[in-house]
Design a protein around this motif. Structure first.
Motif, PDB file in Angstrom:
ATOM      1  N   GLY A 173       0.784  -1.232   0.000  1.00  0.00           N
ATOM      2  CA  GLY A 173       0.000   0.000   0.000  1.00  0.00           C
ATOM      3  C   GLY A 173       0.815   1.281   0.000  1.00  0.00           C
ATOM      4  N   PHE A 174       2.108   1.189  -0.335  1.00  0.00           N
ATOM      5  CA  PHE A 174       2.954   2.374  -0.399  1.00  0.00           C
ATOM      6  C   PHE A 174       3.039   2.860  -1.843  1.00  0.00           C
ATOM      7  N   ASP A 175       2.659   4.094  -2.067  1.00  0.00           N
ATOM      8  CA  ASP A 175       2.692   4.693  -3.402  1.00  0.00           C
ATOM      9  C   ASP A 175       4.051   5.371  -3.618  1.00  0.00           C
ATOM     10  N   ILE A 176       5.100   4.551  -3.600  1.00  0.00           N
ATOM     11  CA  ILE A 176       6.473   5.025  -3.708  1.00  0.00           C
ATOM     12  C   ILE A 176       7.214   4.099  -4.663  1.00  0.00           C
ATOM     13  N   THR A 177       8.060   4.667  -5.518  1.00  0.00           N
ATOM     14  CA  THR A 177       8.908   3.868  -6.399  1.00  0.00           C
ATOM     15  C   THR A 177      10.244   3.609  -5.702  1.00  0.00           C
ATOM     16  N   PRO A 178      11.000   2.617  -6.173  1.00  0.00           N
ATOM     17  CA  PRO A 178      12.331   2.405  -5.597  1.00  0.00           C
ATOM     18  C   PRO A 178      13.226   3.654  -5.712  1.00  0.00           C
ATOM     19  N   GLU A 179      13.121   4.379  -6.813  1.00  0.00           N
ATOM     20  CA  GLU A 179      13.907   5.604  -6.992  1.00  0.00           C
ATOM     21  C   GLU A 179      13.519   6.663  -5.954  1.00  0.00           C
ATOM     22  N   GLN A 180      12.230   6.767  -5.670  1.00  0.00           N
ATOM     23  CA  GLN A 180      11.776   7.704  -4.650  1.00  0.00           C
ATOM     24  C   GLN A 180      12.241   7.255  -3.268  1.00  0.00           C
ATOM     25  N   TRP A 181      12.228   5.950  -3.030  1.00  0.00           N
ATOM     26  CA  TRP A 181      12.692   5.426  -1.748  1.00  0.00           C
ATOM     27  C   TRP A 181      14.149   5.815  -1.494  1.00  0.00           C
ATOM     28  N   VAL A 182      14.992   5.697  -2.503  1.00  0.00           N
ATOM     29  CA  VAL A 182      16.417   6.035  -2.346  1.00  0.00           C
ATOM     30  C   VAL A 182      16.561   7.467  -1.834  1.00  0.00           C
ATOM     31  N   ILE A 183      15.775   8.384  -2.382  1.00  0.00           N
ATOM     32  CA  ILE A 183      15.836   9.790  -1.969  1.00  0.00           C
ATOM     33  C   ILE A 183      15.284   9.957  -0.551  1.00  0.00           C
ATOM     34  N   LEU A 184      14.153   9.330  -0.271  1.00  0.00           N
ATOM     35  CA  LEU A 184      13.569   9.421   1.072  1.00  0.00           C
ATOM     36  C   LEU A 184      14.533   8.887   2.134  1.00  0.00           C
ATOM     37  N   GLU A 185      15.119   7.741   1.863  1.00  0.00           N
ATOM     38  CA  GLU A 185      16.037   7.150   2.840  1.00  0.00           C
ATOM     39  C   GLU A 185      17.276   8.020   3.019  1.00  0.00           C
ATOM     40  N   SER A 186      17.789   8.567   1.935  1.00  0.00           N
ATOM     41  CA  SER A 186      18.951   9.446   2.028  1.00  0.00           C
ATOM     42  C   SER A 186      18.648  10.667   2.891  1.00  0.00           C
ATOM     43  N   LEU A 187      17.474  11.248   2.707  1.00  0.00           N
ATOM     44  CA  LEU A 187      17.079  12.408   3.513  1.00  0.00           C
ATOM     45  C   LEU A 187      16.826  12.013   4.963  1.00  0.00           C
ATOM     46  N   TYR A 188      16.301  10.838   5.171  1.00  0.00           N
ATOM     47  CA  TYR A 188      16.055  10.357   6.531  1.00  0.00           C
ATOM     48  C   TYR A 188      17.381  10.235   7.296  1.00  0.00           C
ATOM     49  N   LEU A 189      18.392   9.769   6.596  1.00  0.00           N
ATOM     50  CA  LEU A 189      19.704   9.586   7.214  1.00  0.00           C
ATOM     51  C   LEU A 189      20.495  10.884   7.317  1.00  0.00           C
ATOM     52  N   ASN A 190      20.243  11.817   6.391  1.00  0.00           N
ATOM     53  CA  ASN A 190      20.981  13.077   6.349  1.00  0.00           C
ATOM     54  C   ASN A 190      20.057  14.160   5.797  1.00  0.00           C
ATOM     55  N   ASN A 191      19.174  14.654   6.635  1.00  0.00           N
ATOM     56  CA  ASN A 191      18.159  15.615   6.206  1.00  0.00           C
ATOM     57  C   ASN A 191      18.792  16.956   5.844  1.00  0.00           C
ATOM     58  N   GLY A 192      18.172  17.654   4.908  1.00  0.00           N
ATOM     59  CA  GLY A 192      18.632  18.981   4.539  1.00  0.00           C
ATOM     60  C   GLY A 192      19.717  18.995   3.478  1.00  0.00           C
ATOM     61  N   GLN A 193      19.724  17.994   2.611  1.00  0.00           N
ATOM     62  CA  GLN A 193      20.712  17.934   1.532  1.00  0.00           C
ATOM     63  C   GLN A 193      20.303  18.848   0.379  1.00  0.00           C
ATOM     64  N   SER A 194      21.277  19.183  -0.430  1.00  0.00           N
ATOM     65  CA  SER A 194      20.980  19.945  -1.644  1.00  0.00           C
ATOM     66  C   SER A 194      20.499  18.988  -2.724  1.00  0.00           C
ATOM     67  N   GLN A 195      19.867  19.538  -3.729  1.00  0.00           N
ATOM     68  CA  GLN A 195      19.414  18.748  -4.859  1.00  0.00           C
ATOM     69  C   GLN A 195      20.620  18.102  -5.553  1.00  0.00           C
ATOM     70  N   ASN A 196      21.726  18.842  -5.653  1.00  0.00           N
ATOM     71  CA  ASN A 196      22.943  18.295  -6.266  1.00  0.00           C
ATOM     72  C   ASN A 196      23.498  17.119  -5.474  1.00  0.00           C
TER      73      ASN A 196
END
Length: 148
Positions: free
Chosen positions: A36-59
């Motif tokens: 029931g999660f409306d998330i792609t694997p590519e989106q997950w990679v970004i979410l997890e990265s932000l979860y581990l290190n919030n406040g990153q730049s787009q670059n």
């Protein structure tokens, strides 16, 4: 599902990596959807990265995920529309933005993490810690061979 080809050249590393990446992404996509999660694997990679290190730049996110700027922008637009991330202006630089997870984004990662952990374990089924270390070493070396 995909099958293993009997008569393939073992040095066709690109084929082997692409085949493996595709089945992993397909497994993640199907598992996310079934749960029931409306998330792609590519989106997950970004979410997890932000979860581990919030406040990153787009670059930073683009570099981490090996995605180009337009792809990252599209992913962030979708995550923002879903209420999981926000782009915030960086003081002193009107062009720069830092990307942060919202509370809803934090909750989603927390909810999804057990499923992701399960999927990661599935990939290592019947493999040892030594197998893991060997694979990481080899894949890192292939990466370095092409990244010169």
């Amino acid at each position: 599902m995909f099958t293993v080809m009997e008569n393939h050249d073992p040095k066709r590393i690109g084929y082997l990596l692409e085949r493996t990446t595709r089945i992993i992404k397909l497994s993640y996509s199907q598992s996310f959807k079934s749960a029931g999660f409306d998330i792609t694997p590519e989106q997950w990679v970004i979410l997890e990265s932000l979860y581990l290190n919030n406040g990153q730049s787009q670059n930073d996110l683009a570099e981490y995920s090996f995605k180009d700027a337009p792809t990252i922008s599209r992913i962030l637009d979708l995550l923002g529309t879903k209420g999981y991330t926000i782009r915030e202006e960086v003081k002193g630089d009107k062009r720069a933005r830092k990307i942060t997870l919202t509370e809803k984004g934090h909750q989603l990662v927390t909810q999804m993490q057990p499923l992701v952990d399960e999927l990661r374990e599935q990939g290592w089924n019947e493999l040892t810690d030594e197998d893991h270390q060997t694979l990481v070493r080899i894949v890192d070396q292939v990466f370095q061979n092409y990244n010169n």
